[in-house]
Each structure stands twice: as C-alpha cells, then as structure tokens.
Motif scaffolding. Structure first.
Motif, PDB file in Angstrom:
ATOM      1  N   ALA A  56     116.415  73.327  -2.576  1.00  0.00           N
ATOM      2  CA  ALA A  56     117.042  72.136  -3.160  1.00  0.00           C
ATOM      3  C   ALA A  56     118.126  71.605  -2.253  1.00  0.00           C
ATOM      4  CB  ALA A  56     117.615  72.494  -4.545  1.00  0.00           C
ATOM      5  N   ALA A  57     118.770  72.486  -1.520  1.00  0.00           N
ATOM      6  CA  ALA A  57     119.834  72.034  -0.608  1.00  0.00           C
ATOM      7  C   ALA A  57     119.270  71.177   0.514  1.00  0.00           C
ATOM      8  CB  ALA A  57     120.567  73.258  -0.046  1.00  0.00           C
ATOM      9  N   ALA A  58     118.083  71.592   1.055  1.00  0.00           N
ATOM     10  CA  ALA A  58     117.467  70.791   2.127  1.00  0.00           C
ATOM     11  C   ALA A  58     117.061  69.417   1.630  1.00  0.00           C
ATOM     12  CB  ALA A  58     116.266  71.531   2.698  1.00  0.00           C
ATOM     13  N   ALA A  59     116.520  69.340   0.390  1.00  0.00           N
ATOM     14  CA  ALA A  59     116.142  68.041  -0.180  1.00  0.00           C
ATOM     15  C   ALA A  59     117.353  67.154  -0.364  1.00  0.00           C
ATOM     16  CB  ALA A  59     115.423  68.255  -1.512  1.00  0.00           C
ATOM     17  N   ALA A  60     118.447  67.770  -0.788  1.00  0.00           N
ATOM     18  CA  ALA A  60     119.674  66.982  -0.979  1.00  0.00           C
ATOM     19  C   ALA A  60     120.189  66.458   0.346  1.00  0.00           C
ATOM     20  CB  ALA A  60     120.737  67.848  -1.666  1.00  0.00           C
ATOM     21  N   ILE A  61     120.048  67.270   1.400  1.00  0.00           N
ATOM     22  CA  ILE A  61     120.495  66.821   2.720  1.00  0.00           C
ATOM     23  C   ILE A  61     119.656  65.628   3.197  1.00  0.00           C
ATOM     24  CG2 ILE A  61     120.653  67.480   5.151  1.00  0.00           C
ATOM     25  CD1 ILE A  61     121.360  70.303   4.200  1.00  0.00           C
ATOM     26  N   ALA A  62     118.290  65.650   2.953  1.00  0.00           N
ATOM     27  CA  ALA A  62     117.417  64.549   3.363  1.00  0.00           C
ATOM     28  C   ALA A  62     117.758  63.262   2.629  1.00  0.00           C
ATOM     29  CB  ALA A  62     115.952  64.926   3.119  1.00  0.00           C
ATOM     30  N   VAL A  63     118.032  63.370   1.305  1.00  0.00           N
ATOM     31  CA  VAL A  63     118.397  62.188   0.528  1.00  0.00           C
ATOM     32  C   VAL A  63     119.697  61.605   1.035  1.00  0.00           C
ATOM     33  CG1 VAL A  63     119.039  61.379  -1.776  1.00  0.00           C
ATOM     34  CG2 VAL A  63     117.099  62.921  -1.498  1.00  0.00           C
ATOM     35  N   ALA A  64     120.651  62.475   1.356  1.00  0.00           N
ATOM     36  CA  ALA A  64     121.945  61.996   1.853  1.00  0.00           C
ATOM     37  C   ALA A  64     121.782  61.288   3.202  1.00  0.00           C
ATOM     38  CB  ALA A  64     122.920  63.173   1.980  1.00  0.00           C
ATOM     39  N   ALA A  65     120.892  61.818   4.068  1.00  0.00           N
ATOM     40  CA  ALA A  65     120.655  61.173   5.368  1.00  0.00           C
ATOM     41  C   ALA A  65     120.045  59.790   5.209  1.00  0.00           C
ATOM     42  CB  ALA A  65     119.758  62.053   6.224  1.00  0.00           C
ATOM     43  N   ALA A  66     119.058  59.656   4.250  1.00  0.00           N
ATOM     44  CA  ALA A  66     118.443  58.351   4.009  1.00  0.00           C
ATOM     45  C   ALA A  66     119.461  57.346   3.497  1.00  0.00           C
ATOM     46  CB  ALA A  66     117.279  58.494   3.021  1.00  0.00           C
ATOM     47  N   GLU A  67     120.331  57.808   2.581  1.00  0.00           N
ATOM     48  CA  GLU A  67     121.369  56.918   2.063  1.00  0.00           C
ATOM     49  C   GLU A  67     122.314  56.480   3.176  1.00  0.00           C
ATOM     50  OE1 GLU A  67     121.766  55.499  -0.771  1.00  0.00           O
ATOM     51  OE2 GLU A  67     120.054  56.429  -1.779  1.00  0.00           O
ATOM     52  N   GLU A  68     122.650  57.414   4.056  1.00  0.00           N
ATOM     53  CA  GLU A  68     123.556  57.079   5.144  1.00  0.00           C
ATOM     54  C   GLU A  68     122.911  56.062   6.099  1.00  0.00           C
ATOM     55  OE1 GLU A  68     126.969  57.124   7.496  1.00  0.00           O
ATOM     56  OE2 GLU A  68     126.562  57.872   5.460  1.00  0.00           O
ATOM     57  N   GLU A  69     121.562  56.241   6.363  1.00  0.00           N
ATOM     58  CA  GLU A  69     120.857  55.277   7.229  1.00  0.00           C
ATOM     59  C   GLU A  69     120.799  53.898   6.608  1.00  0.00           C
ATOM     60  OE1 GLU A  69     116.489  54.758   9.442  1.00  0.00           O
ATOM     61  OE2 GLU A  69     116.938  56.512   8.158  1.00  0.00           O
ATOM     62  N   ARG A  70     120.535  53.851   5.301  1.00  0.00           N
ATOM     63  CA  ARG A  70     120.491  52.567   4.608  1.00  0.00           C
ATOM     64  C   ARG A  70     121.858  51.904   4.595  1.00  0.00           C
ATOM     65  NH1 ARG A  70     118.028  51.686  -1.491  1.00  0.00           N
ATOM     66  NH2 ARG A  70     118.259  49.404  -1.547  1.00  0.00           N
ATOM     67  N   ARG A  71     122.897  52.710   4.424  1.00  0.00           N
ATOM     68  CA  ARG A  71     124.257  52.154   4.399  1.00  0.00           C
ATOM     69  C   ARG A  71     124.613  51.578   5.771  1.00  0.00           C
ATOM     70  NH1 ARG A  71     129.162  53.768   5.744  1.00  0.00           N
ATOM     71  NH2 ARG A  71     128.382  55.796   6.433  1.00  0.00           N
ATOM     72  N   LEU A  72     124.199  52.283   6.855  1.00  0.00           N
ATOM     73  CA  LEU A  72     124.484  51.766   8.195  1.00  0.00           C
ATOM     74  C   LEU A  72     123.705  50.465   8.471  1.00  0.00           C
ATOM     75  CD1 LEU A  72     124.439  55.104  10.246  1.00  0.00           C
ATOM     76  CD2 LEU A  72     126.435  53.738   9.618  1.00  0.00           C
ATOM     77  N   ARG A  73     122.462  50.429   8.006  1.00  0.00           N
ATOM     78  CA  ARG A  73     121.662  49.208   8.209  1.00  0.00           C
ATOM     79  C   ARG A  73     122.249  48.031   7.448  1.00  0.00           C
ATOM     80  NH1 ARG A  73     115.482  49.821   6.779  1.00  0.00           N
ATOM     81  NH2 ARG A  73     116.447  50.118   4.729  1.00  0.00           N
ATOM     82  N   GLN A  74     122.722  48.306   6.208  1.00  0.00           N
ATOM     83  CA  GLN A  74     123.346  47.243   5.423  1.00  0.00           C
ATOM     84  C   GLN A  74     124.617  46.742   6.100  1.00  0.00           C
ATOM     85  OE1 GLN A  74     122.034  45.910   2.896  1.00  0.00           O
ATOM     86  NE2 GLN A  74     123.657  44.724   1.889  1.00  0.00           N
ATOM     87  N   ARG A  75     125.395  47.685   6.671  1.00  0.00           N
ATOM     88  CA  ARG A  75     126.628  47.285   7.341  1.00  0.00           C
ATOM     89  C   ARG A  75     126.344  46.459   8.592  1.00  0.00           C
ATOM     90  NH1 ARG A  75     130.359  52.008   9.558  1.00  0.00           N
ATOM     91  NH2 ARG A  75     128.627  52.051  11.050  1.00  0.00           N
ATOM     92  N   ASN A  76     125.294  46.832   9.335  1.00  0.00           N
ATOM     93  CA  ASN A  76     124.934  46.059  10.527  1.00  0.00           C
ATOM     94  C   ASN A  76     124.477  44.650  10.153  1.00  0.00           C
ATOM     95  OD1 ASN A  76     125.523  48.259  12.151  1.00  0.00           O
ATOM     96  ND2 ASN A  76     123.395  48.994  12.157  1.00  0.00           N
ATOM     97  N   ARG A  77     123.698  44.558   9.041  1.00  0.00           N
ATOM     98  CA  ARG A  77     123.232  43.235   8.619  1.00  0.00           C
ATOM     99  C   ARG A  77     124.394  42.349   8.212  1.00  0.00           C
ATOM    100  NH1 ARG A  77     121.715  40.719   4.083  1.00  0.00           N
ATOM    101  NH2 ARG A  77     122.204  42.503   2.794  1.00  0.00           N
ATOM    102  N   LEU A  78     125.358  42.941   7.476  1.00  0.00           N
ATOM    103  CA  LEU A  78     126.523  42.163   7.065  1.00  0.00           C
ATOM    104  C   LEU A  78     127.345  41.728   8.273  1.00  0.00           C
ATOM    105  CD1 LEU A  78     127.644  44.207   3.919  1.00  0.00           C
ATOM    106  CD2 LEU A  78     126.473  41.999   3.978  1.00  0.00           C
ATOM    107  N   THR A  79     127.405  42.597   9.286  1.00  0.00           N
ATOM    108  CA  THR A  79     128.150  42.240  10.495  1.00  0.00           C
ATOM    109  C   THR A  79     127.500  41.058  11.213  1.00  0.00           C
ATOM    110  OG1 THR A  79     128.826  44.553  10.732  1.00  0.00           O
ATOM    111  CG2 THR A  79     129.048  43.121  12.671  1.00  0.00           C
ATOM    112  N   LEU A  80     126.112  41.053  11.244  1.00  0.00           N
ATOM    113  CA  LEU A  80     125.419  39.942  11.876  1.00  0.00           C
ATOM    114  C   LEU A  80     125.550  38.651  11.082  1.00  0.00           C
ATOM    115  CD1 LEU A  80     122.131  41.749  13.001  1.00  0.00           C
ATOM    116  CD2 LEU A  80     124.056  41.047  14.446  1.00  0.00           C
TER     117      LEU A  80
END
Length: 556
Positions: A56-80
């Motif tokens: 369960a810890a590994a699954a939680a780590i994968a979900v957190a990584a996806a959220e972090e990637e989406r958050r970075l993409r959203q921030r880049n889009r807002l910057t553009l």
C-alpha cells in the motif's frame, strides 16, 4: 507447527511482510526439512511462486507522484497563460470552453459522439473507432421552397419544341422532362451516343494508362511497324458495309450520294422524287428523314458548304428546291432572280459556301450568290458546257467543253485566265480538282482520265498530263477526289463494274477494287467520300447506295 505460529504466517502473507523469527535460528521449518532429514534443494524457476504484490505504501507513493506531475503541469500552463493577452484568453475560452481544470473533457468534446451500430459491419475495431471519431452531419439551416417547384416550359408556342410533342397532353413540360426529350431526339438523330458525348470516361494515372496500352497491344495482332503515314499503293484494305439506303429501299436510279460536311450523315436522292438522310454507322445506317418532292425526279442534290441546307434540281424543271435542315422547311425557288434558263439541272457549290454555279445552255455558266440565290454574272465558252467545278480555294472555275477544251475563269473578275486542250479528248464529260490544290482530273468520252498539275493548267496552252488513266473503255461520267487527295474515284455509267480507285501521287489503280466475283456494282452514276470517317459510297441504277469503309482512314 503450533496453531498460533501458523495464523501469524497467514497474516504476514496477506500484508506482504516477512515473518518474524528469533535471531540465530535457521529457516528449517519449510516442508520437507526437519530433524534427521537432509535439506531439500530449492525448486526450479518454473515452479517458483509469483512475486508479491506491491504494498500500500508503494501505491501511495505512485499516486503522490502523479499528483505532483499534474500540479507541475498546471503551474506551467498558468505561467504560460500569464503572458497571453486578455483578448486571446477570451477567444480560447469561447472556442474551447472553460477547461482549465479538466483537459480530458476538451479532448472528448473535440472527438465528438461516437457512432453506434457497428455490430453488423465487417470492419475491424480500429476502422470502427476511426469512423466513430467523425462528427455527425449537420442539417441545413433553412430550405428554399421555390427550389422544389418545377418550372414548366411551354411547348406549343415554339416551333422547334412543338415537333417534339408526342401527344396533346404535353403542351407543357418541366425542365427535367424537356432535357430528357432533347437528349432522346439528339441520340435518335445521331444513331446513338457519340464518343465525344460520353460522360463516364475513366480517369487513370499515367502509369495505369501505360499499362492499359501495353495490355491492349498484347491482345491484338497485326503490323504495328510502319514507315509512313501516307496511303500505300497496290492493295486498298476495305470492307463492305450495309447499303446506305437499306432502311428505305428503292428501285429507281440513284442520282446523288453525298456525305454531310460536318456530321455522320449521308444523303441519297434519285428519280423516285425523294431525298433521304441516313445516320452513318456502317451496320444498320438508320433513316433520319425523307423529303418527298411531288412530280420532281431529282437530277442532282447537294449539301451547302456549312451543311445547313440541301439543294435539289430536277431533270425537266427550272425550280430549285432548298431544304432548311435547322428549321425543317422546304422552300421552292421557282425563278432564280436574273436567270433566264428554262431548265436548271447541273450545278456546283463552292467550298467556302459563297457561290452557286449553274451550267446553262449554249455554253453559259451562271454565278449566283449562295445566300440570296441572285445572279452575280455569267461566263460563256465555245460550244456546250459538259462539266464544271470550283478550285479548292473557290477563287477559280474550271469548265470542260464539248469540244475537248478546258477553260479556267477567275471568280471575282469573271475573266478567262487560260484555255487549253485536253490531250487526246474529243469532248469532255467530267472534271474534278483535288482538295490540296495540286491536281486537276479531266474525263473524256473515250474512257481516258488525264491528270494535270494545276499550275501548268494556269500557265500553258498545251500542258502535258502527269499521267493518263486508261482503265475504263467507256466515257468517264463521274470523278471525285477524297478529302486527303490520296484517292481519285473514276466511274462510267455506260458499263457495269466500270469504277476504279486511283492512288496518288503514284497515279496507279488499286488492283483489288472492284471485286469482280461479287458483281454487285452496276452502272455507277454518283460517288462521294466522307470527310473524316473513311467511308466511300456510290449510287447505281438499281436503287442501291453501296458503301465501303477504308481501313487506312478509320479505326478498326
């Protein structure tokens, strides 16, 4: 193994954790190992157990990584987007909608709804998925009601449309029905759909066309290698066709046979008082129309240069009939203005369509305007006029006299340019000029046809003929060149089978015409060549307009 230890092992397997054991102990608790037994070898790789599922810890780590990637993409889009002007952002919102937080929704909107009902189709899943991506067809925004109303055309008040009515109920026709009727009339007149009117022509690439040409070349036999495009001498390849007047047989003598200058039509006229038009196809030659002239045995009938009129004269009348082919009217000209001849029989039409030449009595030649049928002027020769013809450019007139002389007249000034004696002729019967302006052929009563060069006829008083054709033994009454000036047809009405075809420029007779074994050519009175399709027709005294097709001038 004690029950408590077994329960603990099951719980550890479910959670994916390793079992706890006391330090210093060896894992001899597996099956097959025990006190007093040798330790077993580990099972081969094919019998090993599958790897444990991720925790369960590994699954939680994968979900957190996806959220972090989406958050970075959203921030880049807002910057553009901060750098975009407000007008551009507003336009994107109007076109794509508010999709700041859900880009998947935008992709679904662009794809559109998928089309259902592919269960019965034989296409693959990929093709069905591609078909489902197309947006549905849009309905028209509005419909004009006037487009559905058919405009009616009055058939009674138009002289051309009135002839196309089949019954009284067709006083008005819609545009579509009128179009169909005009198409039917055209196909009936032409004997089918001509090649240039075909609309279902297949368009292929240059490679496909070359392959088709190669296939067609391999499917036919024959001599594909030739050294010249000119007509060869010796043997003329030709085939017999259905008589031109097969659909309107007659027993009266055929006095005129002529092909239309611009269409696949042949005219046949004779002593049965009728002028008939036939569609030329070489197989059935369907009849187009017949014009009956009461008590008017036709001496000669001829098309005008543009093919819009048919002129006809009789054996014992001064009336000249003019049939207007476009209007469908027969116009009798009872008296040619300025002409005092009692009988009008022999005439010629200039190739440019400007003049009409009538052979009168007492050596007179009368030149008339073709359009108004009025007399322009007259020319006189010594003796009687046996035959006359225009030059290829319609600027000169050649007249053969009963004294064996040939006169050359200028059309514009109506002055005699030259006069010469036809060598060996007692009196002339016929004369013809070639289309290329090079030859003049003179036929005499003794069956000799002299071939002259036109330049020598204009300059010399005693020109020497290029060649004297002596294959006939009776008077030569008919002479005509083909459109390419490669064949001269000569005939005599005094004898059966008295017709020959002469090759130019060799001035030799084709040896295979006529075919004596068939004996179907009897007393030829008239002959003509078609302008383009390679047909040759001649009319005899038995009422038949025989027709042949020359291989060299036609597609077989």
């Amino acid at each position: 193994m004690p029950p408590e230890r077994r329960r603990r092992m099951k719980l550890d397997r479910r959670t994916g954790a390793k079992p706890k054991r006391k330090p210093g102990t060896r894992p001899d608790w597996k099956a097959g190992a025990g006190p007093g037994r040798p330790p077993q070898k580990p099972a081969p790789s094919s019998q090993r157990k599958p790897p444990a599922r991720p925790s369960a810890a590994a699954a939680a780590i994968a979900v957190a990584a996806a959220e972090e990637e989406r958050r970075l993409r959203q921030r880049n889009r807002l910057t553009l987007e901060e750098d975009k002007p407000a007008v551009e952002r507003c336009l994107e919102e109007l076109v794509f909608g508010d999709v700041e937080n859900d880009e998947d929704a935008l992709l679904r909107r662009l794809r559109g709804p998928r089309v259902q009902g592919h269960e019965d189709s034989g296409d693959s899943e990929v093709e069905n998925e591609a078909k489902g991506n197309f947006p549905p067809q849009k309905k028209p925004v509005w419909v004009d009601e006037d487009d559905e109303d058919e405009e009616m055309v009055d058939m009674m008040n138009n002289r051309f449309r009135k002839d196309m009515m089949k019954n009284a109920s067709e006083s008005k026709l819609s545009k579509d029905n009128l179009k169909k009727r005009l198409k039917e009339e055209f196909q009936h007149a032409m004997g089918g759909v001509p090649a240039w009117a075909e609309t279902t022509k297949r368009t292929t690439s240059s490679d496909d066309e070359s392959e088709e040409d190669e296939d067609d070349l391999l499917q036919r036999t024959g001599n594909f290698i030739s050294t010249s495009t000119s007509l060869p001498r010796g043997i003329l390849k030709m085939k017999n066709c259905q008589p031109a007047n097969a659909e309107r047989p007659t027993v009266a003598r055929i006095s005129s046979v002529q092909f239309h200058p611009g269409a696949q039509i042949v005219m046949v006229a004779g002593l049965d008082n009728a002028v008939s038009l036939f569609q030329v196809d070489g197989k059935t030659n369907p009849k187009i129309q017949s014009i009956y002239l009461e008590r008017f045995p036709i001496f000669k009938a001829c098309f005008s240069a543009n093919g819009e009129e048919v002129l006809a004269t009789s054996t014992h009348s001064k009336v000249l009939y003019v049939y207007d082919m476009l209007a469908g009217k027969l116009i009798p000209v009872h008296q040619l203005r300025g002409l005092k001849e009692k009988i009008v029989r022999s005439f010629e039409v200039s190739s440019d369509g400007s003049f009409l030449l009538i052979n009168g009595i007492a050596g007179y030649l009368h030149l008339l305007a073709m359009k108004t049928k009025e007399l322009i002027g007259s020319m006189k020769i010594n003796g009687r006029v046996a035959a006359s013809t225009f030059s290829s450019d319609s600027k000169k007139v050649y007249a053969s006299s009963g004294d064996g002389e040939v006169y050359v007249w200028d059309v514009n000034s109506r002055k005699c340019l030259n006069r010469f004696v036809d060598e060996g002729s007692l009196y002339g019967l016929s004369i013809a000029t070639s289309r290329n302006g090079q030859y003049v052929a003179c036929g005499s009563n003794c069956g000799v046809v002299n071939i002259y060069n036109q330049d020598s006829c204009l300059q010399e008083t005693n020109p020497k003929p290029i060649k004297a054709i002596m294959n006939l033994v009776t008077g030569v009454t008919s002479l005509t060149f083909n459109p390419t000036s490669e064949i001269l047809a000569i005939a005599s009405e005094k004898m059966k089978e008295a017709v020959r075809l002469v090759h130019f420029p060799s001035c030799t007779v084709f040896s295979n015409f006529p075919v004596v074994k068939k004996k179907n050519i009897s007393h030829v009175h008239t002959m003509d060549f078609s302008p383009r399709s390679g047909y040759f027709a001649l009319g005899n005294e038995k009422g038949k307009a025989l027709m042949y097709r020359l291989h060299h001038y036609s597609d077989f």
